[in-house]
Each structure stands twice: as structure tokens, then as C-alpha cells.
Design an enzyme around this catalytic site. Sequence first.
Site, PDB file in Angstrom:
ATOM      1  N   THR A 165     101.479 -39.320 -31.180  1.00  0.00           N
ATOM      2  CA  THR A 165     102.177 -39.840 -32.098  1.00  0.00           C
ATOM      3  C   THR A 165     103.926 -40.004 -31.625  1.00  0.00           C
ATOM      4  OG1 THR A 165     101.250 -38.855 -34.026  1.00  0.00           O
ATOM      5  CG2 THR A 165     103.494 -39.286 -34.233  1.00  0.00           C
ATOM      6  N   GLU A 208      96.234 -35.512 -39.307  1.00  0.00           N
ATOM      7  CA  GLU A 208      94.932 -35.884 -39.035  1.00  0.00           C
ATOM      8  C   GLU A 208      94.486 -36.859 -39.828  1.00  0.00           C
ATOM      9  OE1 GLU A 208      92.649 -35.220 -36.850  1.00  0.00           O
ATOM     10  OE2 GLU A 208      94.359 -33.849 -35.912  1.00  0.00           O
TER      11      GLU A 208
END
Lengths: 665, 665
Positions: free
Chosen positions: A136, A417
Site C-alpha cells: 500500500t 485485507e
Amino acid sequence: MSTNPFKQEREKVSFNQEAMAELLYDGPEELQKFRKYQQIFADDPVLKFDPSKIDISRKELFAEYCKKTYRYHELFNQSSNPINKYCGLMFDEPLVGAVHHSMFVPSLQLLADDEQQKRWLQDALQMKIIGCYAQTELAHGSDVQNLQTTSTYDQATDSFILNTPEVGAAKWWVGELGLVANHAIVYAQLIINGQRYGPQPFVVQLRDLKTHKPLPGIDVGDIGPKYGYNSKDNGFLILNNIRIPRTNMLSRYVKVTEKGEFIPAGNPKIVYATMMKVRLGILYEAYYFLAAQLTIATRYSLIRKQFKDENGIERTILDYQTQQDKLLPYMADAYAMAFSFKKTMNMFQENLQRCSKNDFSLLQDLHGLLSAHKSVSTHTTLVGMEKIRQSCGGHGFSSYSGLVGRLKLWYPYSTFEGENTIMLLQTARYLIKKFRKSVRPESRNVLPPQCEYLRDHTLLLSTKCTAEHMREFLLLEPLRKMMRFTACFRVVKAANQLEDQVKIKKMHPKEAFDTAAGSLLCDAATSHTHYYIFNSFFEKIIQVNDESIREVLSKLCALYALTKIVERPDALYEGGHINGEQLKLMREAREQLLIDLRPEAIGLAESWNFHDNTLRSAIGSSKGDVYETLLDWVQNKNPVNKPEVQSALHETIAPIVGKVNAPRL
Amino acid sequence: MSTNPFKQEREKVSFNQEAMAELLYDGPEELQKFRKYQQIFADDPVLKFDPSKIDISRKELFAEYCKKTYRYHELFNQSSNPINKYCGLMFDEPLVGAVHHSMFVPSLQLLADDEQQKRWLQDALQMKIIGCYAQTELAHGSDVQNLQTTSTYDQATDSFILNTPEVGAAKWWVGELGLVANHAIVYAQLIINGQRYGPQPFVVQLRDLKTHKPLPGIDVGDIGPKYGYNSKDNGFLILNNIRIPRTNMLSRYVKVTEKGEFIPAGNPKIVYATMMKVRLGILYEAYYFLAAQLTIATRYSLIRKQFKDENGIERTILDYQTQQDKLLPYMADAYAMAFSFKKTMNMFQENLQRCSKNDFSLLQDLHGLLSAHKSVSTHTTLVGMEKIRQSCGGHGFSSYSGLVGRLKLWYPYSTFEGENTIMLLQTARYLIKKFRKSVRPESRNVLPPQCEYLRDHTLLLSTKCTAEHMREFLLLEPLRKMMRFTACFRVVKAANQLEDQVKIKKMHPKEAFDTAAGSLLCDAATSHTHYYIFNSFFEKIIQVNDESIREVLSKLCALYALTKIVERPDALYEGGHINGEQLKLMREAREQLLIDLRPEAIGLAESWNFHDNTLRSAIGSSKGDVYETLLDWVQNKNPVNKPEVQSALHETIAPIVGKVNAPRL
């Protein structure tokens, strides 16, 4: 010797609680294992819960969890056994190394080639190198394809140059990057000779193994306090044209040769199939966390009394319909999610087996199932946990309730997730595909079982509920039909909406999906998942031999369905499946179930077999000593009440006392 | 010089934003005052927001808020002006003395007789004595009549003996009792010659004014960490047969003579009328808190881009329908609650005036309105705030978003000043009474305006919605009818359910109310409140002259109604008011409103006029520099990233590194 205040309540329970527990834990062996595991924590001075440690700063918290982690390793030898599935239940914060073990090590196992495994795997297993998973970025999360970090191959030196080209490309949120990790798997856009090959994984050393100082060109640190998970050092990483050897690109499935050729090697689908385990683990935690909160709140609601009844005796709060309505429907959710988890787990394992034989036929279906399942489960648990803490009034707001720590730990689950809305949309996209298959004669017979209701959707959506009496709505078969109708109606509706936007409003399909059908698509994925969960529960009940258990589970399952229906009956109404009178009867059936399940409440809660140390609650222990324990913790475990702290704090308030009329500056 | 990234968005807004702001703040004067007030905080080195102080322990937090409180007093001379209504918006924690000023001082003003006011009031105003309001006990909260602390009159010494007879009677949750207060108003059961006179207020000195040490017989302290509000020292108090002079019973409305006679003196209803101000203040904070979160999330959603659109350009997330659906309905709530607050405020003031003339005719209606209004508003804001933080994905989970601090501050609002379910039930009880009046010819014409829909309930409940086109559901009049129908249907349904239980099932009315109708009663109170809020909004719109404002507010008001209807349409089906096709049209109308309101989003958010310092957000500032600010705060304001902290933390992890295979102990 006072008797346990729950004695009478426990005697009222109609079913064999040990048999129920074995059903929840898939047999006596696992149940005993869970009990023993919890007892080890309760007996260990480092691992056991200590209420005096709730009120500490992030720095203290971090040190505390380092100690716990070390002790945990001593006891369980974590490096050879991955983190035990029950571990997440035992603390209000994750252990140090949780991400290393759940993301970094498996990534090496799956993505590194044999040579690379020799270089890093053994050291990683022993935590000589501690790694994180840097995917990320500050400006990109869900959209992995658009990550901005670059890795440019430099043939002259046979190395990659990793770089953060702009602020938004800083790696962000990476667990264990902020303080702990000395290595990272960095996802970066591979560039060779000016051509892009998409995001690929690279092993980058971040810190010196001896001094733990960041290496040159590496800007790394913690990203600050969060809503929860504050022992975890989520971090940022800025790479300033760092150079790493070519062999640091994880190369089981893609290789770059010395000459800069890009060579795919094998099918990486098995990697995805394996990594789905992380999402699966979330489903598991979703019902355990909810069940723990329910155990606390159910017990508290049996001790707490409020207002006098018609005979002048104070009424136990669980005898109020409003309180039952706050707890029992979530009990139904917890049981339903437990049984649907088991079914999904089987599918996961079946898929893994098939994939290992190069059969990827189940992968898409599993993905289509798991995405929304993750979203629906984490959402149910979050909303439930919040309602449950409110059901305990003021005491639910105290950290000593045990409810608060677990809630805080749960907050990130909506986002990590797979962000929950995006997860719903992924399943929705899958369902729309299946629906389109179902209308084509050549493909309508190859729908997977969990989508088979789409096959005869026209017929299904023309059916009407024929029940006329409240009792009929306590039966699972008519409820199943309604859950099925709802799922089907919503998928078809979303598909039609998409088609209308494209055909009538001339929208691009992507535009229609993003800007004009999102809410319907999310509804479709949600109802599909509810139906799947209900079905899994129903199927399990049919297999149960013990009649007393079958009976109480049937009631819970009916409560599950009726709650979902009564909360959102619009599809049934819009689709003409039910009329107003039937809705009224369903509400009455639901109220009847609250009455029927009230005496079973403590049995349903305690079948989960949580140890008092696991619950970490002053108001929910098995002994029912709510007020005595609260007072004990407040007087003896609250650091703010130490005399030296009281004195120090008095000094800080002294300037205010009597001086509030000081002239303005 | 880069242009502001919101420039284009701001130009798209159709209405005069300054005029909208003046509408929200009841004119330009108050708006300027709010702007100036915020600027003072932004400019003050002690009061202004500092992200580096987010991650501190309770002890540090407490010291920090002592400093802020002192400074606040310096600037605003708080003792002579009660806490400014905007103050609660400026910090993530309440100031020290907030409870003293909002509860202790007003109690003295209202309940103390002239003599007592001379003894305590001036000192209290100057905070020479700091007081708390000790009502709630460990085992009793909402049920004030059943408090267990006793105050027994001892004629021989002309004093009261205050005592905590059992663990559950310990005073608990009392704000500012744990560390700060040196006095308390203690509610205790008055006992004279063995006879009980119900709970009465007594002034008790707790701590020595010089040493701040608890006085003999007083066991006092902080009750530990909580879900939020952790700078506040909620405390416990155990009284061990403490003796206080008879003249310490607050005696404006009840007196005890030297001989032990109990003499009521005047009507204490005015006290209740005044103290309702605290509940009213919560309504006010409910929409301000929500509006602040919406300002942050709206701006962030205009900066954040995710996934590419059909042209390969990354789409701004506010252009996704799912994102609009997370934010715009709450924008409608915030506006609706702002206008309904103003109406309720007027009623509060009218009631206070009447009460001061011994006219208590409005008191019951105001109570009936405020109870559920408090519950519905705080619930809406809590659920909205949680949804809004999720709408910002990972960055919403970071404390630097500004969303987290305000959320934590909001948690206790569901419980304090009246637990939310009990609040709903109080309004429900009031509505049932009004309904019963409505069916009696002699009383049906004296219903208050907010319940007038009950008068012709039979007629009303036989009506059917006749709209056939989506456009009709964008008009406020048909929506008003549906809100009205829903409220009426639910009140009548709850009343009938109660009657059935009593007549058919032979239940005692109290038993029926508590155990067999709670959910319907809560639904009734909720729908009644939604209708009231909608109506207040609608009435306000009619008065607006500016057409562009009227238009956008009408859309927001329609969105408010349609959201409530689509979320819970069951009453409209069950009552036969709408059919499935109409529900479908309403959903389409709602989707249309999301499209229409999308370009107004930033205007609607910024009309609230929050200063960047008030928002305390890295992701929601007016400059739109989301990623730059996040990185700046992380690198420069995060205490965990200081080199000395990094080194210290490394020492704590060193024992784990490479040693996880240590033999078991």
C-alpha cells in the site's frame, strides 16, 4: 460460601452444553485443545491479562507486547508453528511479528525461487531477519495496479533502482515497518528499458542488522496513532533511488535476466489461492470476537437489575425485550458465521488441493464467495460489538468491561485485507457474470452451487409466500425461500440496472458500474452472502443428531433469517413475494423467538468456552461478581489512583483553583 | 503557487454559501462570532491543536487539559460566562471543570436556598471549590429512585450521616470526582426516624482544600480507562458514615427542620425545566460533530482518486455512487438536525418562561420530545461518524484524520444524560398516553402540535400513496405524508400490542411494556422523532427567500425522508400505504438526489464554516494538501519517530531477534 449467581440460569438451559461446544469446535479434541491453550495464558505471569496495563502509552504498549511476544515464542516455538489460530483472541493488541509471520514469511515461501529461499527463509523463520509487506502507498491502496513506486533495471550494474517518485508513492500503513522490520518485500512497478511490467515484489533491506539504523537512502518510520491497533508499528517508507541486486526480485513466477529480459515462469494463481488464507482467518475471528462480547454482555445482563417490576422486585435486564433484541440476534449471527466458516474453510482447502494439481476451476468461485463474506462478516461483528457495548450501559463504556479493547482491535477489519465496499463490489461483479451465464442456454447449467438460484430466476421471482400463520415463519424451509428470493431479486435488479444504464442512458459499462449501480450491487452481494451463511447453518442443523441441540439451533437459525428479513424486507415486498400481513407475522415470530431463546442465553454464550482470562472483563466473568471486581480493579489496578500520581496531578490543577478570574492577558 | 485543488469544485456549487452559513448560524452576527471564536483558538499556542499530543497517556492528557483549561479561563473568563457553546467542538477531550460548570454550579443556583448560595456559590463560580454531581451508583444508573446511598438524620447532633451501605451503592461514573473535585452534591436516600423520603441532594466536602487529600471516611478515586473521554476523571466515592451539618441538604424545594420534620417548599419542576438544557446541548453537539466529520470526509473524497475510469483517468472517489451514499444522507441528517434543534430550542425557552410563571403546561410535552430526540440524534451521529470514518478507508483509521478523536469523544453520548433505549421508551410512554387521549372524544382536541397526527389516526392510516412517477417522490409533501403515516402507524401498533398483551394474554401493563412491546415502542418513538425532525426542516425551507438555497435544501430534505423510508419501509407496507412499485420509484428518486447533490457537496460541507484548526485533520483541511500534511505530521509530529525513542524501542525488540528457537522453559 455464596452460590454462583448464574446457577439457576444454567439449570434452565435445555440442551447439552458440552455437545454444543463439541459441535462448535468440531469435536472434543479441538475443544480440549482450546481449553488447554487458554489455561496456559491464564497461568502465565507474562501472557495473562493485567488490567493495570490498559492505560499505557504507545511506547509502553510496544515494550509490553515485545515482552509478551518473547514469552509466547518461548512457550510455543512460534517459528516452526505459525501463529496459533486462537492467539488473536488472547490479547487486545497483536503480537510483535504477527505480520512478519502471516505475510513476509509466506510470501518468501510462495514467491521466492529455491535460491532465494536459501538466502532468506531460514533467517526469516528464526526472526534473524524481520520482514514486512510493503504494498500500500499513501495515495494508492485497493488499486494495486496503479502503485507508483518504481523499480528500474540497470543492466550496467545488474541491479534494480527502487524509487519513490512523489509524496503519494510513499509506502504507507505497512505493518511492522515503523519500528521492527529490517527487511521488506516492496511492490514496485518494474521498468526495463523504459517499458513497464506491472507491480512486482522486491526484497529490500531497510535497517542495519546490528545497529537497527535505517540504511542510506531509506526514510522510514511509524505513521502515528490510530483508532486501534496501537501496539502495531504501521510504517512509511520512502526510497531514494536505492540500489538492490537483480536477484532480489522474488522470482518463482517472473524472472528478469541479466540482459533485462522479462520471463514469466509458471502460474502464480497458487500464490493467490494460498494468500486467501488471511481473508479466511478474518471470517474466523469475526465470529469469535462477537461470541466473546456476547458472553460478557449476556452474563452482565443476568446480573444487572434495573427498575422494579409489577411486584416491586427489580427486573433483570435480560428480561426486557429491548435487551434481548440487542443480544440474541447477534448470538444467531455468531453461530451462523461459525458454521458458514467451516463450509468456506472446506472449499478453501479443496481449492488449494486442486490448484496444486494445476486445476484452477474453483479459484474464481472461492474469490467470489470470500470477498463479500469478509465484508459482511466484519461489518456484522463491528455493528454487533458496538450495539453490545451500548447494551451494557455505562459499564460497557469502561475499558474494564473487556468490550472496549476487543472493539478497538476490530476497527481496522473493515478496511484491511480488502476494503469492505470494494469487497462487496468484487462479489457483485462475480454475481453479475454468473447471472449473465444463467440467461444463456449453453452456460446456465454450469453455475456453482452457491449461485444455482440464478438458474431459474424468472420462475423463482414469480413465487409468492403462502404462509398464513405466525408458526409457519418459525420453520426454516419458508425462511430459506425468502432468503433465496431476496438474493436472487437483488442480483437480477442490479444486473438490470446496469443494462438499463448502458442501453438506455448510453453509459459505458464501467461508468454504469461505478456511478449508477453501486448501492444495488452492494445489496446484491450482501444478500447473496446472507443466503449462503443461512444455508450453511441450515445444512449443519440437518446433520445434528442430538434433538435438544437441533431444536435450539433451529430457533437461532430462524432468528438469523427473520432478523435479516425484518431489517430489510424491501426486496420481498418489491418483488411481490410477501404482503404486509405476512411481514407482521414475521415480526411476531421474531418476538416469539426472543422469548423462547431467553432461557437458553447463558448456555448459548457459555458453549463458546471462553476462559475468564480470555474475556478480560470485570463485568462478564463466570463468577458473576461484577461490582466487586469493578471496585477491586478500580482501587487496585488503576494507575491513576496511586498516591504519587494523585499528588502530581493535584499540582497540575492547582493553578486553576480559585484563579479563574485572573485578568485577561 | 499551486491553485487550490478545490477551486473547480467550489465553482460548481449552485447556491450562495454565505447566505447558507447565515441560515445555519441564525444570522451574520453569530456566524462572525463563530469564525472569530475559532480563530482565537487557532492563534493561541496553548489552545490550538497539536498533532504531537494525540499519542499521550491519561496522566499526560490530564496535565495537558489542565493547561488548556487555565488558558481558556484567562481568555474567556469562564466563571462569569458559562462555557461557550462552541467550546466542545474545539478539543478531542472535555476541559477540566466542564462538569463543575455544567452540573455543580447550576445545581447550586437552582437547588440551594439563599443562605446556601451565600456559603458556596461565589467560591464555586471562582473554582475555589470545585464540585461534582454524585448521583449514579455502581449498581444503579437510570433508576434514580432506587439509589442505595443513605443520608440519615441525627437529631442529637443536628446532622446527616451519609453512608454507602454496600458495594453496589458506591457512587460511580461521577465526572471530575476522581481527581479534581473537592466537593460533591451527593444524592442519597433521606431517612428521618426510620422513614424514607426519597433521594435528596447533599453538599459533601470530599478533599482538604489545601492538601487535596481525601477527608476521613471518604474513599475516592478515578474509575479507570474508558472507551473515550480519557482526560475526564470519572470517579467513585464510598462514604463511611460521614457526618455533615443539616444545613448541607440543598433546601430550596425541601427542608428538614431541626426537629426532623420534612417540609416540601415550592415546586421543583423549574429545576427540571432548567436542567433539560444539558440534554438540549447534546442535540446541538450532535449535528456539529456530524458536520465536522462530513467536512473532512467530503474534502478527502474530492482529493482521493481510486481506479481508472472508462477513459483511463483515475476517478475521484466522491464520483462513485457508493461513496455518495455514505456521505450525502448524513449531510441531510446534519442539516435536518440543525433546523429541528432550533425549533426545539424555542420550545425549551418558551417552557422556561412559562415555568417561571408557575405554568407547567409545556413541561411534559417538552420532556416527551427531548427524550427520544436525544436518543435519535446521538445515535444518528454515532452511526454516521463510524460510516464516515470507514468511507475514508485506511486514512480514516489514522488519528491524524481528525475523525478518530471526535468519534471517541462521542461514544459516551449514547449512555450519559439518559441511556438511549430508556430515552426512547420515555417518549414512547408519552406517545401512548397521547394516543389514548386521541381516542377519547373529550381529550382528542387537546393534543400538542407534534402529536396532532394521532387525532385522526384511523383516517390517516387508511390513506394510500397515489404517486406513480419517480419525480413525485422528489416533492416534500408526499414524503411528509409518508413520514407522518409511519409515525402514526407505529404508535398505534405499539399501543395495540400493549392492549392485546393486557387484555388477551392477561399481562400486567408494566410487564407488557417491559417484556413484550419494547421493540415496537422504540420504533414508535424513533419514527415520531424522524417525523418531527423532517417537519422542522420542511417548515424552515418554506421560510427561505433565496431560491437557490431553497432548492438545494429541498433536495436535502427529500434525501432525509427517502433515506429513512427506504431504510425502514415496513410500516408503509404493513399499513398498506405503498406498493412495491412505489418503493422502487423511491429508491430511484433517492439515487437521483445523490446525483443532483454531488456537485453541491463541498458547498454544503463548507457552509458549516469550520476552521482548519477546529477540524484537527490532516486529510480534511481547506487547502486539500492531504498527502503532504500526512507525511509532515508523521515525520515531524509523531513522538514514536524521535531517534531516542527508536533506539529505546529497538532495545525492547532485541531479545526476540534471531532467538525465537530458544528452548522451552
